[in-house]
Write a protein that holds these residues in place. Sequence first.
Motif, PDB file in Angstrom:
ATOM      1  N   ARG A 151       8.749  -2.065   2.359  1.00 47.98           N
ATOM      2  CA  ARG A 151       8.139  -2.188   3.723  1.00 47.98           C
ATOM      3  C   ARG A 151       7.007  -2.814   3.519  1.00 47.98           C
ATOM      4  O   ARG A 151       6.513  -3.743   4.444  1.00 47.98           O
ATOM      5  N   ASN A 152       6.006  -2.345   2.484  1.00 45.44           N
ATOM      6  CA  ASN A 152       4.762  -3.356   2.280  1.00 45.44           C
ATOM      7  C   ASN A 152       5.052  -4.810   2.374  1.00 45.44           C
ATOM      8  O   ASN A 152       4.196  -5.531   2.915  1.00 45.44           O
ATOM      9  N   ALA A 153       5.942  -5.132   1.578  1.00 44.35           N
ATOM     10  CA  ALA A 153       6.117  -6.708   1.388  1.00 44.35           C
ATOM     11  C   ALA A 153       6.491  -7.064   2.728  1.00 44.35           C
ATOM     12  O   ALA A 153       6.151  -8.132   3.251  1.00 44.35           O
ATOM     13  N   LYS A 154       7.482  -6.670   3.373  1.00 55.42           N
ATOM     14  CA  LYS A 154       7.973  -7.146   4.669  1.00 55.42           C
ATOM     15  C   LYS A 154       7.067  -7.074   5.931  1.00 55.42           C
ATOM     16  O   LYS A 154       6.784  -7.844   6.402  1.00 55.42           O
ATOM     17  N   GLU A 155       6.369  -5.986   5.975  1.00 57.71           N
ATOM     18  CA  GLU A 155       5.242  -5.679   7.110  1.00 57.71           C
ATOM     19  C   GLU A 155       3.890  -6.204   6.947  1.00 57.71           C
ATOM     20  O   GLU A 155       3.201  -6.783   7.611  1.00 57.71           O
ATOM     21  N   LEU A 156       3.490  -6.359   5.538  1.00 60.46           N
ATOM     22  CA  LEU A 156       2.264  -6.821   5.427  1.00 60.46           C
ATOM     23  C   LEU A 156       2.092  -8.555   4.977  1.00 60.46           C
ATOM     24  O   LEU A 156       1.265  -8.972   5.258  1.00 60.46           O
ATOM     25  N   PHE A 157       3.372  -8.983   4.585  1.00 64.28           N
ATOM     26  CA  PHE A 157       3.437 -10.331   4.085  1.00 64.28           C
ATOM     27  C   PHE A 157       4.468 -11.095   4.525  1.00 64.28           C
ATOM     28  O   PHE A 157       4.641 -12.271   4.366  1.00 64.28           O
ATOM     29  N   GLY A 158       5.553 -10.235   5.288  1.00 60.45           N
ATOM     30  CA  GLY A 158       6.709 -11.143   5.759  1.00 60.45           C
ATOM     31  C   GLY A 158       7.588 -11.737   4.706  1.00 60.45           C
ATOM     32  O   GLY A 158       8.469 -12.734   4.836  1.00 60.45           O
ATOM     33  N   CYS A 159       7.636 -11.025   3.429  1.00 59.01           N
ATOM     34  CA  CYS A 159       8.477 -11.471   2.483  1.00 59.01           C
ATOM     35  C   CYS A 159       9.610 -10.237   1.997  1.00 59.01           C
ATOM     36  O   CYS A 159       9.563  -9.130   2.210  1.00 59.01           O
ATOM     37  N   ARG A 160      10.281 -10.818   1.134  1.00 64.92           N
ATOM     38  CA  ARG A 160      11.361 -10.096   0.703  1.00 64.92           C
ATOM     39  C   ARG A 160      10.846  -9.313  -0.649  1.00 64.92           C
ATOM     40  O   ARG A 160       9.485  -9.721  -1.045  1.00 64.92           O
ATOM     41  N   GLY A 161      11.481  -8.557  -1.436  1.00 66.82           N
ATOM     42  CA  GLY A 161      10.927  -7.929  -2.583  1.00 66.82           C
ATOM     43  C   GLY A 161      10.089  -6.986  -2.234  1.00 66.82           C
ATOM     44  O   GLY A 161      10.482  -5.952  -1.311  1.00 66.82           O
ATOM     45  N   PHE A 162       9.171  -6.381  -3.023  1.00 66.27           N
ATOM     46  CA  PHE A 162       8.299  -5.176  -2.884  1.00 66.27           C
ATOM     47  C   PHE A 162       6.686  -5.699  -2.928  1.00 66.27           C
ATOM     48  O   PHE A 162       6.436  -6.636  -3.784  1.00 66.27           O
ATOM     49  N   HIS A 163       6.026  -4.636  -2.549  1.00 64.14           N
ATOM     50  CA  HIS A 163       4.536  -4.777  -3.019  1.00 64.14           C
ATOM     51  C   HIS A 163       3.750  -3.455  -3.183  1.00 64.14           C
ATOM     52  O   HIS A 163       4.086  -2.639  -2.169  1.00 64.14           O
ATOM     53  N   VAL A 164       3.346  -3.192  -4.314  1.00 65.23           N
ATOM     54  CA  VAL A 164       2.732  -2.080  -4.736  1.00 65.23           C
ATOM     55  C   VAL A 164       1.246  -1.850  -4.078  1.00 65.23           C
ATOM     56  O   VAL A 164       0.359  -2.793  -4.572  1.00 65.23           O
ATOM     57  N   PRO A 165       0.862  -0.743  -3.464  1.00 62.97           N
ATOM     58  CA  PRO A 165      -0.496  -0.596  -2.963  1.00 62.97           C
ATOM     59  C   PRO A 165      -1.495  -0.490  -4.351  1.00 62.97           C
ATOM     60  O   PRO A 165      -1.073  -0.191  -5.577  1.00 62.97           O
ATOM     61  N   THR A 211      -1.536   7.670  -3.747  1.00 60.20           N
ATOM     62  CA  THR A 211      -1.016   9.110  -4.260  1.00 60.20           C
ATOM     63  C   THR A 211       0.483   9.258  -4.091  1.00 60.20           C
ATOM     64  O   THR A 211       1.287   8.991  -4.729  1.00 60.20           O
ATOM     65  N   VAL A 212       0.669  10.189  -2.868  1.00 62.12           N
ATOM     66  CA  VAL A 212       2.076  10.351  -2.489  1.00 62.12           C
ATOM     67  C   VAL A 212       2.761   9.539  -1.482  1.00 62.12           C
ATOM     68  O   VAL A 212       3.936   9.093  -1.372  1.00 62.12           O
ATOM     69  N   SER A 213       1.972   8.601  -0.790  1.00 63.30           N
ATOM     70  CA  SER A 213       2.357   7.707   0.260  1.00 63.30           C
ATOM     71  C   SER A 213       2.618   6.174  -0.279  1.00 63.30           C
ATOM     72  O   SER A 213       1.641   5.938  -1.057  1.00 63.30           O
ATOM     73  N   PRO A 214       3.713   5.627  -0.278  1.00 57.41           N
ATOM     74  CA  PRO A 214       3.965   4.373  -0.918  1.00 57.41           C
ATOM     75  C   PRO A 214       3.319   3.036   0.016  1.00 57.41           C
ATOM     76  O   PRO A 214       3.059   2.082  -0.457  1.00 57.41           O
ATOM     77  N   LEU A 215       2.697   3.379   1.039  1.00 59.28           N
ATOM     78  CA  LEU A 215       2.029   2.561   2.085  1.00 59.28           C
ATOM     79  C   LEU A 215       0.530   2.508   1.812  1.00 59.28           C
ATOM     80  O   LEU A 215      -0.205   3.246   1.369  1.00 59.28           O
ATOM     81  N   TYR A 216       0.043   1.088   2.163  1.00 60.16           N
ATOM     82  CA  TYR A 216      -1.498   0.973   2.166  1.00 60.16           C
ATOM     83  C   TYR A 216      -2.215   1.946   2.945  1.00 60.16           C
ATOM     84  O   TYR A 216      -1.732   1.899   4.492  1.00 60.16           O
ATOM     85  N   THR A 217      -3.301   2.683   2.541  1.00 61.68           N
ATOM     86  CA  THR A 217      -4.150   3.317   3.604  1.00 61.68           C
ATOM     87  C   THR A 217      -5.334   2.827   3.714  1.00 61.68           C
ATOM     88  O   THR A 217      -6.265   3.178   4.401  1.00 61.68           O
ATOM     89  N   ASP A 218      -5.672   1.758   3.124  1.00 60.80           N
ATOM     90  CA  ASP A 218      -7.054   1.047   3.005  1.00 60.80           C
ATOM     91  C   ASP A 218      -6.658  -0.415   3.496  1.00 60.80           C
ATOM     92  O   ASP A 218      -6.335  -1.061   2.943  1.00 60.80           O
ATOM     93  N   PHE A 219      -7.633  -0.680   4.572  1.00 58.99           N
ATOM     94  CA  PHE A 219      -7.351  -2.252   4.965  1.00 58.99           C
ATOM     95  C   PHE A 219      -9.062  -2.593   5.086  1.00 58.99           C
ATOM     96  O   PHE A 219      -9.412  -2.066   6.152  1.00 58.99           O
ATOM     97  N   SER A 220      -9.584  -3.115   4.371  1.00 58.44           N
ATOM     98  CA  SER A 220     -11.152  -3.448   4.228  1.00 58.44           C
ATOM     99  C   SER A 220     -11.427  -4.793   3.652  1.00 58.44           C
ATOM    100  O   SER A 220     -10.696  -5.317   2.825  1.00 58.44           O
ATOM    101  N   LYS A 221     -12.045  -5.577   4.570  1.00 54.04           N
ATOM    102  CA  LYS A 221     -12.616  -6.805   4.004  1.00 54.04           C
ATOM    103  C   LYS A 221     -13.500  -6.864   2.976  1.00 54.04           C
ATOM    104  O   LYS A 221     -13.579  -7.904   2.442  1.00 54.04           O
ATOM    105  N   SER A 222     -13.916  -5.814   2.577  1.00 56.59           N
ATOM    106  CA  SER A 222     -14.874  -5.584   1.224  1.00 56.59           C
ATOM    107  C   SER A 222     -13.808  -5.656   0.048  1.00 56.59           C
ATOM    108  O   SER A 222     -14.345  -6.254  -0.723  1.00 56.59           O
TER     109      SER A 222
END
Length: 785
Positions: free
Chosen positions: A425-439, A443-454
């Motif tokens: 889901r990360n790969a699709k919704e954050l990058f528009g890509c197939r495959g996968f993307h690891v945050p 901890t228990v959620s596989p999704l990104y919890t942090d979106f920071s320009k820093s």
Amino acid sequence: MKNIIFGAFLLCGTPVFAQSGFELPERGFFSDKPAANWEHSLLSGNGTMGIMTIGEPYRETFIVSHSSLFRPNKVPDHYIDQAKRIPYMRQLLLEGKYKEAGDVITTMRAECDYPDFGRDPFITGFDLSIVQTKGTPARYQRKVNFETAENITEWTDENGYFIRKAFVSRADSIIAVSLNGDGKINCSIAFEQRNQLDKNGEKVKPVGFSSMSSGVENGWLVFRARYENENIYNPYQGYESAGRVISKGGKQVVEGDRIVITGADEVTVLLKIEPVKKGEKTLIAALQTFINSKSQNYADLLARNQPVHNALFGKVKLNLNADPSDLALSTDALIRKSDGAQTLPLAMIERAFEAGRYNIICSTGTHPPNLLGLWSGTWNANWAGSYTLNGNLQTAIAFILAGNTPSLMQSYFDFNARNMDGFRRNAKELFGCRGFHVPAQMTVSPLYTDFSKSYPHNCWAGSPGWTAWQYFDYYRYTGDVTFLQNTAYPLMKEAALFYEDFLAVEQDGKYLFFPSYSPENAPGGEGGNTVSINATMDIAIVKQLLRSCITAAKILHQDESQIETWQNMLSKMPDYQVSDDGYFREWLWPGLAESNRHRHASHLYPLYDEMPPEIIYDKRLRKAIEKTIDARYEFRKTQYNGMAFGMVHIALAAAHIGNALQTESAIHTLARDYWSTGLGSFHDKKGLFNMDISGGFPYLVSQALVYSEPGYLKLFPALPATWKEGSIQGLLLRGNVTLLSLNWNENDVDVILLSGTSETLNIELDGKIHSVKLEKNKPVLYKIR
């Protein structure tokens, strides 16, 4: 405690050990003082449960933990659609508007109403409190036996000799505690809420709980905790523990929340902690039944556990012929001596090597080790006690394969498998890509919890490839073709799919990696614009992945057409570069300046685990890397002494380009400054409990001694000058070869190898190649004069 004569003391300059009962473990250590705080505790674990032992003789605290204790936070029911904003970010980046590209992250977060809810934090469990009759101690020591996983505290006073032992059993999944001695045992025992104090000495109240209680029920110690929140990613609603107290002789009564024992000859405590799943009412009865099903005898439980635990720990042993007088020192004294020594005692290196291996073995099982392994003495762990996947976790597990414990990698593979749907889901919704993307952190959620320009890890492209590398390297070490075919290669191909989609733009025949990020640095320095183009780390990871995919496909005789695709992609990878002032470039894009005043060195990634020919045989690149390493070391020496795992990465690069001086410098710094008196490892100099270098330090030491690829072994690629003679036993080499032993002195080198296949191994030493024929499962001794 006052007027204590510690476990080892000096008489006329000669180490003399205390009288009978204070024996030292053959492999382990002792400390001459109780832990100053929980970060200096003794450690034991079975990969699922853990204990931290303070070691106070009369008021003992065992901090009990479980690797699945992540307190749930509230989470939003929607996600950020970053993918549709990628084209706009790319347009800004090509226009040189790096700040504006970073601002997109802040804007999209507001537009998507996505709060910084944070990861479910890893938390402590509770305290097992044991209060014994107070006396005036005459002798004292606490110690860890690495071969049994026991934490031991012993002392003498006017009432006799007393010893308290504890371990967490892999064999029986139980925590066992024994109180013994030649005097009568008078004590009270209880489960208590973790007594954590803040910097002002005030008790820290745990937050995020709806209830927490402890007491005695029907003669059993019990602890119950329930979380205030729940979310769809965390399967648990709380945790519970039950404990049985068994006394031999004497009298046992219940007084309030404690079990009080008087006049006993021996006391045993058996306990187990488990998280409570949603929908379960209680686990207490099941825990009691489980404990009763086990032997109630401490010695029997220990005898069952020792071969299981030592089958892992006993695989590898390092001997640098350290000074015997240094080996006889307590950890406290050895650390003090190391702090003031011009030449680091070799005993400190040996002890840190052993301790690091022990810590990772104890904390790997149900899950891979998080930032704290599986232990915690706090409700508020730094970085939420996450699995940090931009380098920390990879460092913690770095020695699992070379340390000849490949079975422990299953925890990492299981971790990815149960989270893979979210990674896709990360790969699709954050990058528009197939495959996968690891945050980068989770901890228990596989999704990104942090979106920071820093710290825009949501723009870091490297995580799929680095994840896939762990799988392919497992195959390279073990030679397990079934694993390669059924597990590693499918995941590697899925990682490659991500890059087939992500690398959609070319310029002058080369791919553009954008948005891109070099964790956790910014061109031009801290506070700069972190979102960038062509971070070297991203490029290096993809090069490694594509080469690995091609190799795997050829081994398996699969995907001939796909091999052509991957080879074509490789031809479009940007080349590594040297900056005008002679540094190895961190961003391969015009106008992005170097930033060597930083704790990370992500662009040295190609040298973390390998000796890539495109670097090793390019003198200009090697020289630039050496200059970059020196600059990073200088920054750490003069301005920054934290993030120890970053120094491991820098030193691995030094070892893999053959710079022994740079390698030795890092080994000495890491051994001297980043270990507690209980030999847990630290994130920062002299503090901040963290397991990263418990894995990274032994791996670094091994890479100074040997480097391997299938069919190739290089001896002493970066041998420190002070290691005049020594031996290492049991390393697993790539190519399914076990280094049964490597012995060296200034004149001779002896190698004993055991291969899982019949093959010819090329051994390199001092630039000369020696070809050795290995027969399957037959040890071969090779002597080099």
